[in-house]
Design a protein around this motif. Structure first.
Motif, PDB file in Angstrom:
ATOM      1  N   UNK A 104       0.842  -1.191   0.000  1.00 56.41           N
ATOM      2  CA  UNK A 104       0.000   0.000   0.000  1.00 56.41           C
ATOM      3  C   UNK A 104       0.878   1.244   0.000  1.00 56.41           C
ATOM      4  N   UNK A 105       0.312   2.376  -0.412  1.00 52.80           N
ATOM      5  CA  UNK A 105       1.107   3.601  -0.405  1.00 52.80           C
ATOM      6  C   UNK A 105       1.477   3.996   1.021  1.00 52.80           C
ATOM      7  N   UNK A 106       0.566   3.736   1.963  1.00 55.03           N
ATOM      8  CA  UNK A 106       0.855   4.044   3.362  1.00 55.03           C
ATOM      9  C   UNK A 106       2.056   3.244   3.854  1.00 55.03           C
ATOM     10  N   UNK A 117       5.309   4.643   2.274  1.00 54.90           N
ATOM     11  CA  UNK A 117       5.807   5.846   2.945  1.00 54.90           C
ATOM     12  C   UNK A 117       6.496   5.478   4.266  1.00 54.90           C
ATOM     13  N   UNK A 118       5.857   4.585   5.047  1.00 51.87           N
ATOM     14  CA  UNK A 118       6.410   4.174   6.343  1.00 51.87           C
ATOM     15  C   UNK A 118       7.733   3.441   6.156  1.00 51.87           C
ATOM     16  N   UNK A 119       7.768   2.496   5.208  1.00 59.80           N
ATOM     17  CA  UNK A 119       8.987   1.725   4.980  1.00 59.80           C
ATOM     18  C   UNK A 119      10.116   2.583   4.425  1.00 59.80           C
ATOM     19  N   UNK A 120       9.764   3.525   3.558  1.00 57.79           N
ATOM     20  CA  UNK A 120      10.778   4.404   2.985  1.00 57.79           C
ATOM     21  C   UNK A 120      11.394   5.288   4.062  1.00 57.79           C
ATOM     22  N   UNK A 137      13.718   3.147   6.137  1.00 54.60           N
ATOM     23  CA  UNK A 137      14.923   2.795   5.399  1.00 54.60           C
ATOM     24  C   UNK A 137      15.890   3.969   5.322  1.00 54.60           C
ATOM     25  N   UNK A 138      15.350   5.164   5.101  1.00 63.46           N
ATOM     26  CA  UNK A 138      16.207   6.337   4.982  1.00 63.46           C
ATOM     27  C   UNK A 138      16.828   6.718   6.327  1.00 63.46           C
ATOM     28  N   UNK A 139      16.120   6.431   7.426  1.00 65.32           N
ATOM     29  CA  UNK A 139      16.656   6.728   8.755  1.00 65.32           C
ATOM     30  C   UNK A 139      17.743   5.739   9.153  1.00 65.32           C
ATOM     31  N   UNK A 140      17.555   4.475   8.765  1.00 62.05           N
ATOM     32  CA  UNK A 140      18.530   3.446   9.131  1.00 62.05           C
ATOM     33  C   UNK A 140      18.537   2.347   8.073  1.00 62.05           C
ATOM     34  N   UNK A 141      19.361   2.478   7.034  1.00 60.35           N
ATOM     35  CA  UNK A 141      19.395   1.477   5.963  1.00 60.35           C
ATOM     36  C   UNK A 141      20.145   0.198   6.313  1.00 60.35           C
ATOM     37  N   UNK A 142      20.834   0.163   7.455  1.00 57.61           N
ATOM     38  CA  UNK A 142      21.669  -0.994   7.794  1.00 57.61           C
ATOM     39  C   UNK A 142      20.892  -2.312   7.865  1.00 57.61           C
ATOM     40  N   UNK A 143      19.743  -2.379   8.550  1.00 51.98           N
ATOM     41  CA  UNK A 143      19.022  -3.663   8.613  1.00 51.98           C
ATOM     42  C   UNK A 143      18.659  -4.213   7.235  1.00 51.98           C
ATOM     43  N   UNK A 144      18.278  -3.337   6.326  1.00 52.85           N
ATOM     44  CA  UNK A 144      17.910  -3.776   4.977  1.00 52.85           C
ATOM     45  C   UNK A 144      19.133  -4.273   4.222  1.00 52.85           C
TER      46      UNK A 144
END
Length: 223
Positions: A167-169, A172-175, A178-185
Protein backbone atom coordinates in the motif's frame (compact mmCIF):
# COMPACT_ATOMS: atom_id res chain seq x y z
CA UNK A 1 19.67 23.25 -8.00
CA UNK A 2 19.90 19.94 -9.86
CA UNK A 3 19.05 19.19 -13.47
CA UNK A 4 17.92 15.79 -14.72
CA UNK A 5 16.71 14.40 -18.03
CA UNK A 6 13.63 12.18 -17.99
CA UNK A 7 11.97 10.00 -20.60
CA UNK A 8 8.22 9.58 -21.01
CA UNK A 9 7.80 6.44 -23.10
CA UNK A 10 4.23 6.05 -24.32
CA UNK A 11 2.39 3.16 -25.98
CA UNK A 12 -1.40 3.41 -26.45
CA UNK A 13 -2.85 3.72 -22.91
CA UNK A 14 0.37 2.88 -21.11
CA UNK A 15 3.43 4.97 -20.35
CA UNK A 16 6.58 4.90 -18.28
CA UNK A 17 8.21 7.98 -16.77
CA UNK A 18 11.84 7.39 -15.84
CA UNK A 19 15.07 9.32 -15.30
CA UNK A 20 17.69 8.90 -18.03
CA UNK A 21 20.33 7.40 -15.72
CA UNK A 22 17.79 5.02 -14.20
CA UNK A 23 16.76 3.79 -17.65
CA UNK A 24 20.39 3.21 -18.60
CA UNK A 25 21.06 1.39 -15.31
CA UNK A 26 18.04 -0.86 -15.87
CA UNK A 27 19.26 -1.63 -19.38
CA UNK A 28 22.67 -2.68 -18.03
CA UNK A 29 21.04 -4.90 -15.42
CA UNK A 30 18.78 -6.49 -18.03
CA UNK A 31 21.84 -7.23 -20.17
CA UNK A 32 23.72 -8.70 -17.17
CA UNK A 33 26.51 -6.16 -17.58
CA UNK A 34 28.59 -5.56 -14.45
CA UNK A 35 28.78 -1.98 -13.22
CA UNK A 36 29.29 -0.14 -9.95
CA UNK A 37 26.75 2.68 -9.57
CA UNK A 38 27.43 5.45 -7.06
CA UNK A 39 24.95 7.33 -4.89
CA UNK A 40 25.15 10.30 -7.24
CA UNK A 41 24.33 8.15 -10.28
CA UNK A 42 21.28 6.79 -8.48
CA UNK A 43 20.03 10.21 -7.47
CA UNK A 44 17.04 10.91 -5.26
CA UNK A 45 14.53 10.28 -8.06
CA UNK A 46 15.54 6.74 -8.86
CA UNK A 47 11.94 5.71 -9.48
CA UNK A 48 9.89 4.44 -12.38
CA UNK A 49 6.24 5.51 -12.77
CA UNK A 50 4.15 3.13 -14.86
CA UNK A 51 0.81 4.61 -15.89
CA UNK A 52 -2.48 3.26 -17.16
CA UNK A 53 -3.91 6.49 -18.57
CA UNK A 54 -7.24 4.85 -19.40
CA UNK A 55 -7.99 3.72 -15.84
CA UNK A 56 -5.98 6.53 -14.19
CA UNK A 57 -3.79 4.18 -12.18
CA UNK A 58 -0.05 4.14 -11.59
CA UNK A 59 2.53 1.72 -10.27
CA UNK A 60 5.52 3.46 -8.74
CA UNK A 61 8.70 1.41 -8.32
CA UNK A 62 11.22 3.24 -6.13
CA UNK A 63 14.78 1.90 -6.14
CA UNK A 64 16.35 3.19 -2.93
CA UNK A 65 19.63 1.27 -3.47
CA UNK A 66 19.20 -0.41 -0.09
CA UNK A 67 15.84 -1.81 -1.22
CA UNK A 68 13.08 -1.50 -3.81
CA UNK A 69 9.58 -0.43 -2.77
CA UNK A 70 6.57 -0.52 -5.09
CA UNK A 71 2.94 0.54 -4.71
CA UNK A 72 -0.15 0.98 -6.87
CA UNK A 73 -2.43 4.01 -6.69
CA UNK A 74 -5.50 5.33 -8.43
CA UNK A 75 -4.77 8.96 -9.26
CA UNK A 76 -7.66 11.34 -8.61
CA UNK A 77 -6.55 14.74 -9.86
CA UNK A 78 -8.97 17.64 -9.75
CA UNK A 79 -7.80 19.81 -12.63
CA UNK A 80 -8.83 23.46 -12.80
CA UNK A 81 -8.54 24.67 -16.39
CA UNK A 82 -7.71 28.30 -17.06
CA UNK A 83 -8.38 30.33 -20.20
CA UNK A 84 -4.79 31.56 -20.06
CA UNK A 85 -2.69 30.56 -23.08
CA UNK A 86 0.87 31.07 -24.26
CA UNK A 87 3.38 29.66 -26.72
CA UNK A 88 6.32 27.48 -25.61
CA UNK A 89 8.87 26.60 -28.30
CA UNK A 90 6.25 27.15 -31.02
CA UNK A 91 3.71 24.99 -29.18
CA UNK A 92 0.44 26.60 -28.13
CA UNK A 93 -0.34 25.63 -24.53
CA UNK A 94 -3.10 26.23 -22.01
CA UNK A 95 -2.81 26.60 -18.24
CA UNK A 96 -4.25 24.15 -15.70
CA UNK A 97 -3.81 23.76 -11.95
CA UNK A 98 -4.16 20.97 -9.42
CA UNK A 99 -3.06 19.87 -5.95
CA UNK A 100 -1.20 16.62 -5.33
CA UNK A 101 1.27 15.24 -2.81
CA UNK A 102 1.16 18.27 -0.53
CA UNK A 103 1.99 20.71 -3.32
CA UNK A 104 0.07 23.00 -5.66
CA UNK A 105 0.98 22.45 -9.32
CA UNK A 106 0.74 24.54 -12.47
CA UNK A 107 0.65 22.71 -15.79
CA UNK A 108 0.79 23.94 -19.38
CA UNK A 109 -0.69 21.42 -21.82
CA UNK A 110 -0.95 21.28 -25.60
CA UNK A 111 -4.46 20.40 -26.76
CA UNK A 112 -3.06 19.89 -30.27
CA UNK A 113 -0.96 16.93 -29.06
CA UNK A 114 -3.42 14.09 -28.22
CA UNK A 115 -1.24 12.43 -25.57
CA UNK A 116 -3.11 12.75 -22.28
CA UNK A 117 -0.04 12.37 -20.13
CA UNK A 118 2.82 14.23 -18.49
CA UNK A 119 5.69 14.04 -15.99
CA UNK A 120 5.63 11.95 -12.81
CA UNK A 121 2.05 10.78 -12.02
CA UNK A 122 0.32 13.65 -13.78
CA UNK A 123 -2.18 12.85 -16.54
CA UNK A 124 -5.79 13.36 -17.55
CA UNK A 125 -5.58 16.74 -19.27
CA UNK A 126 -6.90 17.09 -22.87
CA UNK A 127 -3.38 17.13 -24.31
CA UNK A 128 0.28 16.55 -23.51
CA UNK A 129 1.69 18.41 -20.50
CA UNK A 130 4.55 20.44 -21.98
CA UNK A 131 5.59 22.23 -18.80
CA UNK A 132 4.85 21.68 -15.12
CA UNK A 133 6.03 23.18 -11.85
CA UNK A 134 4.95 23.41 -8.25
CA UNK A 135 3.97 26.77 -6.78
CA UNK A 136 7.21 26.95 -4.76
CA UNK A 137 9.23 26.32 -7.96
CA UNK A 138 11.12 23.48 -6.28
CA UNK A 139 10.21 21.07 -9.09
CA UNK A 140 10.02 22.14 -12.72
CA UNK A 141 9.68 19.89 -15.76
CA UNK A 142 9.73 21.07 -19.35
CA UNK A 143 9.51 19.20 -22.64
CA UNK A 144 12.75 19.56 -24.62
CA UNK A 145 12.18 17.09 -27.44
CA UNK A 146 10.37 14.06 -28.76
CA UNK A 147 11.05 11.17 -31.11
CA UNK A 148 9.52 7.93 -32.33
CA UNK A 149 11.22 4.75 -31.21
CA UNK A 150 10.58 1.09 -31.89
CA UNK A 151 8.29 -0.89 -29.61
CA UNK A 152 11.25 -2.97 -28.44
CA UNK A 153 12.90 0.19 -27.11
CA UNK A 154 9.94 1.30 -25.02
CA UNK A 155 10.41 1.16 -21.25
CA UNK A 156 7.07 -0.57 -20.75
CA UNK A 157 8.43 -3.54 -18.81
CA UNK A 158 7.03 -3.02 -15.37
CA UNK A 159 6.24 -4.39 -11.97
CA UNK A 160 3.27 -6.65 -12.71
CA UNK A 161 -0.02 -6.18 -10.87
CA UNK A 162 0.16 -7.79 -7.46
CA UNK A 163 3.86 -8.62 -7.70
CA UNK A 164 5.79 -7.08 -4.83
CA UNK A 165 3.26 -4.30 -4.35
CA UNK A 166 2.42 -2.74 -0.99
CA UNK A 167 0.00 0.00 0.00
CA UNK A 168 1.11 3.60 -0.41
CA UNK A 169 0.85 4.04 3.36
CA UNK A 170 3.22 1.10 3.88
CA UNK A 171 5.51 2.49 1.16
CA UNK A 172 5.81 5.85 2.95
CA UNK A 173 6.41 4.17 6.34
CA UNK A 174 8.99 1.72 4.98
CA UNK A 175 10.78 4.40 2.98
CA UNK A 176 11.07 6.66 6.03
CA UNK A 177 12.46 3.77 8.10
CA UNK A 178 14.92 2.79 5.40
CA UNK A 179 16.21 6.34 4.98
CA UNK A 180 16.66 6.73 8.75
CA UNK A 181 18.53 3.45 9.13
CA UNK A 182 19.40 1.48 5.96
CA UNK A 183 21.67 -0.99 7.79
CA UNK A 184 19.02 -3.66 8.61
CA UNK A 185 17.91 -3.78 4.98
CA UNK A 186 21.48 -3.98 3.70
CA UNK A 187 22.24 -6.80 6.12
CA UNK A 188 19.33 -8.87 4.81
CA UNK A 189 21.26 -9.30 1.56
CA UNK A 190 24.22 -10.83 3.39
CA UNK A 191 24.46 -14.49 4.25
CA UNK A 192 25.65 -15.56 7.69
CA UNK A 193 28.88 -16.76 6.08
CA UNK A 194 29.80 -13.29 4.84
CA UNK A 195 28.97 -11.49 8.08
CA UNK A 196 32.56 -11.36 9.33
CA UNK A 197 34.05 -8.33 11.09
CA UNK A 198 35.47 -6.74 7.94
CA UNK A 199 32.28 -7.26 5.93
CA UNK A 200 30.16 -5.81 8.74
CA UNK A 201 32.41 -2.76 9.02
CA UNK A 202 32.09 -2.16 5.28
CA UNK A 203 28.33 -2.60 5.52
CA UNK A 204 28.08 -0.08 8.35
CA UNK A 205 30.15 2.44 6.38
CA UNK A 206 27.90 1.97 3.35
CA UNK A 207 24.80 2.39 5.51
CA UNK A 208 26.13 5.61 7.05
CA UNK A 209 27.05 7.01 3.63
CA UNK A 210 23.62 6.16 2.28
CA UNK A 211 21.92 7.66 5.35
CA UNK A 212 23.88 10.90 4.96
CA UNK A 213 23.08 11.03 1.25
CA UNK A 214 19.34 10.87 1.93
CA UNK A 215 19.62 13.46 4.71
CA UNK A 216 21.32 15.84 2.27
CA UNK A 217 18.73 15.20 -0.44
CA UNK A 218 15.43 15.12 1.43
CA UNK A 219 13.21 17.44 -0.62
CA UNK A 220 10.94 14.76 -2.06
CA UNK A 221 8.27 15.45 -4.68
CA UNK A 222 5.52 14.45 -2.26
CA UNK A 223 5.68 15.76 1.27
Amino acid sequence: MKNDLFYLDTLENQSVFIRKEKKETDSLLAANINFNPTFSSFGTMNFKVVKDTKNMTIILKDDLQAGVLSYKETIQLQWKLSQENKVLDNIKVQKAETDYGGRSWIAWFAADIPVFDGPYVFMGLPGLIVEMEDSANEYHWRLIGNKKISQSELQTETVMDGEGLISKEAYIKNKESLMKDPLPVLMQAMSEVTKDTKAMDNMRQQAEALKKYYQDNDNSIER
